[in-house]
Motif scaffolding. Structure first.
Motif, PDB file in Angstrom:
ATOM      1  N   PHE A  65      46.046  33.107  50.629  1.00  0.00           N
ATOM      2  CA  PHE A  65      46.799  33.928  49.685  1.00  0.00           C
ATOM      3  C   PHE A  65      47.997  34.588  50.371  1.00  0.00           C
ATOM      4  N   LEU A  66      47.774  35.163  51.536  1.00  0.00           N
ATOM      5  CA  LEU A  66      48.857  35.831  52.259  1.00  0.00           C
ATOM      6  C   LEU A  66      49.945  34.846  52.687  1.00  0.00           C
ATOM      7  N   TYR A  67      49.536  33.648  53.070  1.00  0.00           N
ATOM      8  CA  TYR A  67      50.499  32.616  53.453  1.00  0.00           C
ATOM      9  C   TYR A  67      51.444  32.323  52.291  1.00  0.00           C
ATOM     10  N   PHE A  68      50.901  32.052  51.123  1.00  0.00           N
ATOM     11  CA  PHE A  68      51.734  31.761  49.959  1.00  0.00           C
ATOM     12  C   PHE A  68      52.516  32.989  49.503  1.00  0.00           C
ATOM     13  N   PHE A  69      51.898  34.161  49.609  1.00  0.00           N
ATOM     14  CA  PHE A  69      52.583  35.378  49.176  1.00  0.00           C
ATOM     15  C   PHE A  69      53.794  35.674  50.049  1.00  0.00           C
ATOM     16  N   THR A  70      53.702  35.433  51.370  1.00  0.00           N
ATOM     17  CA  THR A  70      54.863  35.689  52.232  1.00  0.00           C
ATOM     18  C   THR A  70      56.028  34.783  51.838  1.00  0.00           C
ATOM     19  N   ALA A  71      55.741  33.537  51.469  1.00  0.00           N
ATOM     20  CA  ALA A  71      56.801  32.624  51.017  1.00  0.00           C
ATOM     21  C   ALA A  71      57.397  33.123  49.703  1.00  0.00           C
TER      22      ALA A  71
ATOM     23  N   VAL B 190      68.351  34.730  55.490  1.00  0.00           N
ATOM     24  CA  VAL B 190      69.081  33.492  55.779  1.00  0.00           C
ATOM     25  C   VAL B 190      69.238  33.396  57.297  1.00  0.00           C
ATOM     26  N   GLU B 191      68.918  32.257  57.845  1.00  0.00           N
ATOM     27  CA  GLU B 191      69.148  31.988  59.268  1.00  0.00           C
ATOM     28  C   GLU B 191      70.565  31.442  59.375  1.00  0.00           C
ATOM     29  N   TRP B 192      71.528  32.354  59.528  1.00  0.00           N
ATOM     30  CA  TRP B 192      72.939  32.009  59.393  1.00  0.00           C
ATOM     31  C   TRP B 192      73.427  30.978  60.406  1.00  0.00           C
ATOM     32  N   ASP B 193      73.029  31.112  61.664  1.00  0.00           N
ATOM     33  CA  ASP B 193      73.498  30.167  62.685  1.00  0.00           C
ATOM     34  C   ASP B 193      73.052  28.742  62.363  1.00  0.00           C
ATOM     35  N   GLU B 194      71.786  28.601  62.004  1.00  0.00           N
ATOM     36  CA  GLU B 194      71.261  27.271  61.681  1.00  0.00           C
ATOM     37  C   GLU B 194      71.888  26.717  60.406  1.00  0.00           C
ATOM     38  N   LEU B 195      72.074  27.575  59.408  1.00  0.00           N
ATOM     39  CA  LEU B 195      72.693  27.146  58.152  1.00  0.00           C
ATOM     40  C   LEU B 195      74.139  26.693  58.394  1.00  0.00           C
ATOM     41  N   ARG B 196      74.884  27.472  59.187  1.00  0.00           N
ATOM     42  CA  ARG B 196      76.273  27.086  59.502  1.00  0.00           C
ATOM     43  C   ARG B 196      76.316  25.743  60.229  1.00  0.00           C
ATOM     44  N   GLU B 197      75.425  25.560  61.199  1.00  0.00           N
ATOM     45  CA  GLU B 197      75.404  24.310  61.962  1.00  0.00           C
ATOM     46  C   GLU B 197      75.079  23.121  61.057  1.00  0.00           C
TER      47      GLU B 197
ATOM     48  N   THR C 266      57.967  35.936  57.807  1.00  0.00           N
ATOM     49  CA  THR C 266      59.046  35.798  56.826  1.00  0.00           C
ATOM     50  C   THR C 266      59.513  34.347  56.768  1.00  0.00           C
ATOM     51  N   TRP C 267      60.217  34.043  55.718  1.00  0.00           N
ATOM     52  CA  TRP C 267      60.781  32.710  55.502  1.00  0.00           C
ATOM     53  C   TRP C 267      62.271  32.890  55.320  1.00  0.00           C
ATOM     54  N   LYS C 268      63.063  32.025  55.948  1.00  0.00           N
ATOM     55  CA  LYS C 268      64.515  32.152  55.873  1.00  0.00           C
ATOM     56  C   LYS C 268      65.138  30.817  55.473  1.00  0.00           C
ATOM     57  N   ILE C 269      66.255  30.906  54.779  1.00  0.00           N
ATOM     58  CA  ILE C 269      67.007  29.704  54.429  1.00  0.00           C
ATOM     59  C   ILE C 269      67.619  29.145  55.701  1.00  0.00           C
ATOM     60  N   THR C 270      67.398  27.852  55.933  1.00  0.00           N
ATOM     61  CA  THR C 270      67.945  27.207  57.120  1.00  0.00           C
ATOM     62  C   THR C 270      68.837  26.025  56.770  1.00  0.00           C
TER      63      THR C 270
ATOM     64  N   GLU D 176      72.074  18.563  41.960  1.00  0.00           N
ATOM     65  CA  GLU D 176      70.958  19.291  42.552  1.00  0.00           C
ATOM     66  C   GLU D 176      71.251  19.609  44.013  1.00  0.00           C
ATOM     67  N   PHE D 177      70.893  20.835  44.403  1.00  0.00           N
ATOM     68  CA  PHE D 177      71.090  21.317  45.752  1.00  0.00           C
ATOM     69  C   PHE D 177      69.758  21.873  46.267  1.00  0.00           C
ATOM     70  N   PRO D 178      68.980  21.079  47.013  1.00  0.00           N
ATOM     71  CA  PRO D 178      67.747  21.626  47.592  1.00  0.00           C
ATOM     72  C   PRO D 178      68.084  22.679  48.648  1.00  0.00           C
ATOM     73  N   ILE D 179      67.431  23.824  48.557  1.00  0.00           N
ATOM     74  CA  ILE D 179      67.623  24.924  49.501  1.00  0.00           C
ATOM     75  C   ILE D 179      66.316  25.074  50.276  1.00  0.00           C
ATOM     76  N   PHE D 180      66.374  24.871  51.589  1.00  0.00           N
ATOM     77  CA  PHE D 180      65.181  24.850  52.421  1.00  0.00           C
ATOM     78  C   PHE D 180      64.951  26.190  53.105  1.00  0.00           C
ATOM     79  N   PHE D 181      63.712  26.649  53.030  1.00  0.00           N
ATOM     80  CA  PHE D 181      63.263  27.851  53.722  1.00  0.00           C
ATOM     81  C   PHE D 181      62.296  27.413  54.811  1.00  0.00           C
ATOM     82  N   ASN D 182      62.433  27.987  55.998  1.00  0.00           N
ATOM     83  CA  ASN D 182      61.481  27.737  57.084  1.00  0.00           C
ATOM     84  C   ASN D 182      60.831  29.049  57.475  1.00  0.00           C
ATOM     85  N   ARG D 183      59.557  28.948  57.825  1.00  0.00           N
ATOM     86  CA  ARG D 183      58.791  30.135  58.191  1.00  0.00           C
ATOM     87  C   ARG D 183      59.164  30.566  59.602  1.00  0.00           C
TER      88      ARG D 183
END
Length: 179
Positions: free
Chosen positions: A18-24, A47-54, A162-166, A151-158
């Motif tokens: 439950f906590l795993y899914f709730f954090t996402a 947002v993980e800005w450096d990774e997203l920019r790269e 926390t989970w951030k857009i990468t 469509e634009f898939p937006i990926f979050f990584n744990r």
């Protein structure tokens, strides 16, 4: 084995799942709040800005390479065409570094004609977020943003709890649509 121990062994994995899914869900909801309220701090935190920019630079460079390979004019220029495409890539990288950050995203949100279409973050949008999340591993999920039929898939990584857009995947024909 005592009843308390059995109960603990049964309930503990359920709480962890439950906590795993709730954090996402919570991270996705916080980013949604950041967009809705144009909150630069929330946007920055999820947002993980450096990774997203790269990732964005790589996408643009690949698209530029494909376009330059198709272009007869650049082929006719020979080495000068290669130099021009390299300069275009560096220009794009500078633009990405300048504008793909919390302040740049905030400015885009302010000027967006679609900002009124974003639903207000509520408990229902928090819970409803689960229906649009697609997990593609234990440490990654994505949501698909649709805009004008694309469509634009937006990926979050744990990252810890926390989970951030990468990464954001763009359609192959995005640059053609911008011409």
């Amino acid at each position: 084995m005592s009843k308390k121990l059995k109960l603990t062994l049964i309930i503990s994995p359920l709480i962890i799942i439950f906590l795993y899914f709730f954090t996402a869900l919570y991270s996705f909801h916080q980013f949604h709040k950041g967009i809705y309220y144009n909150d630069k701090k929330l946007i920055k935190d999820y947002v993980e800005w450096d990774e997203l920019r790269e990732n964005f630079k790589n996408y643009i460079n690949i698209q530029l390479l494909k376009e330059t390979q198709k272009s007869e004019e650049l082929k006719d220029l020979g080495e000068f065409g290669v130099l021009l495409s390299g300069l275009a890539g560096k220009f794009v990288e500078t633009m990405v570094d300048s504008y793909l950050n919390p302040e740049g995203l905030s400015m885009l949100i302010e000027k967006s004609e679609k900002k009124d279409e974003i639903p207000e973050p509520t408990f229902l949008t928090l819970i409803g977020g689960f229906t649009i999340m697609d997990f593609n591993g234990l440490s990654s999920f994505y949501v698909t943003y649709e805009n004008e039929g694309q469509e634009f898939p937006i990926f979050f990584n744990r990252q810890g709890l926390t989970w951030k857009i990468t990464q954001i995947e763009f359609p192959e024909n995005l640059l053609e649509d911008l011409k």
